[in-house]
Scaffold this active site. Structure first.
Site, PDB file in Angstrom:
ATOM      1  N   GLY A  16      42.892  44.022  37.064  1.00 30.98           N
ATOM      2  CA  GLY A  16      42.261  44.660  35.893  1.00 30.98           C
ATOM      3  C   GLY A  16      42.430  43.886  34.594  1.00 30.98           C
ATOM      4  O   GLY A  16      41.930  44.324  33.553  1.00 30.98           O
ATOM      5  N   THR A  18      41.267  40.814  33.985  1.00 33.64           N
ATOM      6  CA  THR A  18      40.184  39.848  33.717  1.00 33.64           C
ATOM      7  C   THR A  18      38.846  40.386  34.230  1.00 33.64           C
ATOM      8  O   THR A  18      38.808  41.358  34.990  1.00 33.64           O
ATOM      9  CB  THR A  18      40.433  38.502  34.450  1.00 33.64           C
ATOM     10  OG1 THR A  18      40.366  38.742  35.869  1.00 33.64           O
ATOM     11  CG2 THR A  18      41.774  37.893  34.086  1.00 33.64           C
ATOM     12  N   LEU A  20      35.482  41.616  35.784  1.00 32.50           N
ATOM     13  CA  LEU A  20      34.906  42.939  36.045  1.00 32.50           C
ATOM     14  C   LEU A  20      35.971  44.024  36.064  1.00 32.50           C
ATOM     15  O   LEU A  20      35.705  45.166  35.696  1.00 32.50           O
ATOM     16  CB  LEU A  20      34.139  42.905  37.377  1.00 32.50           C
ATOM     17  CG  LEU A  20      32.947  41.940  37.426  1.00 32.50           C
ATOM     18  CD1 LEU A  20      32.273  41.984  38.794  1.00 32.50           C
ATOM     19  CD2 LEU A  20      31.946  42.275  36.325  1.00 32.50           C
ATOM     20  N   ARG A  40      48.764  39.076  39.116  1.00 32.55           N
ATOM     21  CA  ARG A  40      49.961  38.251  39.331  1.00 32.55           C
ATOM     22  C   ARG A  40      50.486  37.690  38.019  1.00 32.55           C
ATOM     23  O   ARG A  40      51.687  37.493  37.858  1.00 32.55           O
ATOM     24  CB  ARG A  40      49.617  37.077  40.277  1.00 32.55           C
ATOM     25  CG  ARG A  40      49.300  37.495  41.687  1.00 32.55           C
ATOM     26  CD  ARG A  40      48.674  36.353  42.467  1.00 32.55           C
ATOM     27  NE  ARG A  40      47.386  35.948  41.870  1.00 32.55           N
ATOM     28  CZ  ARG A  40      46.607  34.991  42.333  1.00 32.55           C
ATOM     29  NH1 ARG A  40      46.964  34.310  43.405  1.00 32.55           N
ATOM     30  NH2 ARG A  40      45.465  34.694  41.753  1.00 32.55           N
ATOM     31  N   PHE A  94      36.309  30.740  46.583  1.00 31.48           N
ATOM     32  CA  PHE A  94      35.929  29.393  46.137  1.00 31.48           C
ATOM     33  C   PHE A  94      34.870  28.856  47.083  1.00 31.48           C
ATOM     34  O   PHE A  94      34.698  29.365  48.188  1.00 31.48           O
ATOM     35  CB  PHE A  94      37.145  28.451  46.071  1.00 31.48           C
ATOM     36  CG  PHE A  94      37.965  28.390  47.338  1.00 31.48           C
ATOM     37  CD1 PHE A  94      37.535  27.677  48.450  1.00 31.48           C
ATOM     38  CD2 PHE A  94      39.199  29.048  47.409  1.00 31.48           C
ATOM     39  CE1 PHE A  94      38.297  27.619  49.607  1.00 31.48           C
ATOM     40  CE2 PHE A  94      39.964  29.006  48.576  1.00 31.48           C
ATOM     41  CZ  PHE A  94      39.516  28.288  49.679  1.00 31.48           C
ATOM     42  N   SER A 102      41.095  24.491  55.015  1.00 33.46           N
ATOM     43  CA  SER A 102      42.394  24.489  55.701  1.00 33.46           C
ATOM     44  C   SER A 102      42.754  25.926  56.084  1.00 33.46           C
ATOM     45  O   SER A 102      42.308  26.882  55.436  1.00 33.46           O
ATOM     46  CB  SER A 102      43.478  23.893  54.795  1.00 33.46           C
ATOM     47  OG  SER A 102      43.860  24.827  53.809  1.00 33.46           O
ATOM     48  N   TYR A 144      27.097  40.256  50.511  1.00 31.35           N
ATOM     49  CA  TYR A 144      26.975  39.499  51.773  1.00 31.35           C
ATOM     50  C   TYR A 144      27.877  40.040  52.884  1.00 31.35           C
ATOM     51  O   TYR A 144      28.159  39.335  53.844  1.00 31.35           O
ATOM     52  CB  TYR A 144      27.184  37.997  51.549  1.00 31.35           C
ATOM     53  CG  TYR A 144      28.373  37.549  50.719  1.00 31.35           C
ATOM     54  CD1 TYR A 144      29.675  37.757  51.147  1.00 31.35           C
ATOM     55  CD2 TYR A 144      28.185  36.863  49.515  1.00 31.35           C
ATOM     56  CE1 TYR A 144      30.760  37.308  50.410  1.00 31.35           C
ATOM     57  CE2 TYR A 144      29.266  36.421  48.762  1.00 31.35           C
ATOM     58  CZ  TYR A 144      30.552  36.641  49.222  1.00 31.35           C
ATOM     59  OH  TYR A 144      31.635  36.204  48.480  1.00 31.35           O
ATOM     60  N   PRO A 185      28.608  44.287  44.137  1.00 34.07           N
ATOM     61  CA  PRO A 185      27.887  43.686  43.007  1.00 34.07           C
ATOM     62  C   PRO A 185      27.151  42.418  43.420  1.00 34.07           C
ATOM     63  O   PRO A 185      27.613  41.663  44.274  1.00 34.07           O
ATOM     64  CB  PRO A 185      29.002  43.315  42.001  1.00 34.07           C
ATOM     65  CG  PRO A 185      30.275  43.904  42.544  1.00 34.07           C
ATOM     66  CD  PRO A 185      30.061  44.069  44.024  1.00 34.07           C
ATOM     67  N   GLY A 186      26.017  42.194  42.798  1.00 30.00           N
ATOM     68  CA  GLY A 186      25.366  40.884  42.850  1.00 30.00           C
ATOM     69  C   GLY A 186      26.043  40.011  41.813  1.00 30.00           C
ATOM     70  O   GLY A 186      27.198  40.246  41.456  1.00 30.00           O
TER      71      GLY A 186
END
Ligand code: HXC
Ligand code: NAP
Length: 283
Positions: A16, A18, A20, A40, A94, A102, A144, A185-186
């Protein structure tokens, strides 16, 4: 006037501090809720709580760790005296070609997204059941989850798992008065997502042109949907996965590519020419 009222509710938003998560927190506060945010990085959540005002408290928690989640949610209940909803928003993602990924990279995302969501949901559900309280689990997934997605394999796999978790718990815990829903969300611009998933400024502009609405989502739009779902206006909505994407997820449908053509008059003329051609062929 019908308004979204979250007065008296205590809501946990993971991640919460950052993006959205922070925007949803801001909306929940505007609707009257008290919100416990975690992440964190303590300085990030503390700065967000300071900016958002006294209804928001910051906690340092790593959702990958059961012990950390137990300590966090136990402290939230101690500080606020109750817990009404958890929003599993914390995530990692990412872009990577899957053949180069990996095992540690795959696990890094799955641990935050799927295992973290399980930890928070498991603690909250047991707390609500033991205390005979109703509760709500709101999970933030992606569009997705049913299709999979190239180049974000760990996220696609983890978010599909979160969707299955949402539907499973909605049914299993409905008799206890616990709801479980997901928002898909898109694209919504955030520093966290854009810095990892937008290969460049050009790409951002090109992508926007391909969106059926020709725009990205606005944070307040997502906040309003989340607040509505958490409110007493939506007691019968459970087991739902609700997209908020300006129809972006539908672009794969066979003829939807035609909607990319902005000159609709030319398109209509082409349709008319086809019609005339088929008509004369059948005469
Ligand atoms: C390939 C990568 C990588 C990358 C990390 N790894 N980044 N591999 N490409 N870009 C690999 C590392 O090499 C390492 O494996 C393993 O992942 C763990 O890396 P760490 O940096 O140690 O991980 P950690 O500190 O746990 O960080 C987790 C993270 C990071 C997910 C990698 O990006 C993070 O903290 N993200 C949180 C915020 C975030 O991602 N926000 C975006 C959410 S947006 P090896 O084997 O080399 O040691 C989102 C939107 C979806 O979900 C839809 C958008 C439209
Ligand atoms: P973001 O700002 O990077 O948010 C991710 C948050 O998760 C950060 O605050 C991060 O804080 C926290 N987090 C990561 N790992 C954590 C852990 N182990 N424990 C606790 N907190 C952790 O990205 P965002 O774009 O706002 O994404 C928010 C949610 O929306 C995610 O679920 C994402 O998948 C979803 N989503 C976003 C988009 C989009 O276009 N932006 C689209 C679809 C879905 P720390 O790093 O301090 O821990």
């Amino acid at each position: 006037m019908l308004a979204i009222d979250l007065t008296g509710k205590v809501i946990v938003v993971t991640g919460g501090g950052t993006g959205l998560g922070r925007s949803m927190t801001e909306t929940f506060v505007r609707c009257g809720a008290q919100v416990a945010i975690c992440g964190r990085r303590s300085h990030v959540v503390e700065e967000a709580a300071r900016a958002l005002g006294p209804a928001v408290r910051a906690y340092t928690c790593d959702v990958r760790s059961w012990e950390s989640v137990e300590a966090f949610l136990g402290k939230v209940v101690e500080d606020f005296g109750q817990l009404d909803a958890v929003v599993n928003n914390a995530a990692g993602n990412f872009l990577a070609a899957s053949e180069t990924l990996s095992p540690k990279g795959f696990r890094a995302v799955v641990d935050i997204v799927l295992i973290g969501t399980f930890h928070v949901s498991r603690w909250a559900g047991a707390y609500w059941i033991a205390n005979k309280r109703s509760g709500h689990i709101l999970n933030i997934v992606t569009t997705y989850t049913d299709t999979g997605c190239a180049f974000v394999l760990p996220s696609a796999a983890a978010k599909a798992g979160v969707q299955a978790l949402t539907l499973s718990l909605a049914y299993e815990w409905a008799p206890y008065g616990i709801r479980a829903n997901a928002i898909a969300p898109g694209p919504f611009p955030t520093e966290g997502a854009w810095s990892r998933l937008m290969p460049g400024r050009n790409f951002e502009e090109e992508y926007k042109k391909r969106l059926p609405t020709r725009r990205y989502g606005e944070h307040a739009e997502l906040g309003a949907l989340a607040a509505f779902l958490l409110s007493d206006l939506a007691p019968y909505i459970t087991g739902a996965v609700i997209p908020i994407d300006g129809a972006e997820r539908l672009q794969g449908a066979m003829f939807n590519y035609l909607a990319q053509i902005s000159d609709r008059e030319t398109l209509k003329q082409a349709f008319e020419a086809l019609r005339q051609a088929t008509r004369s062929a059948s005469e």
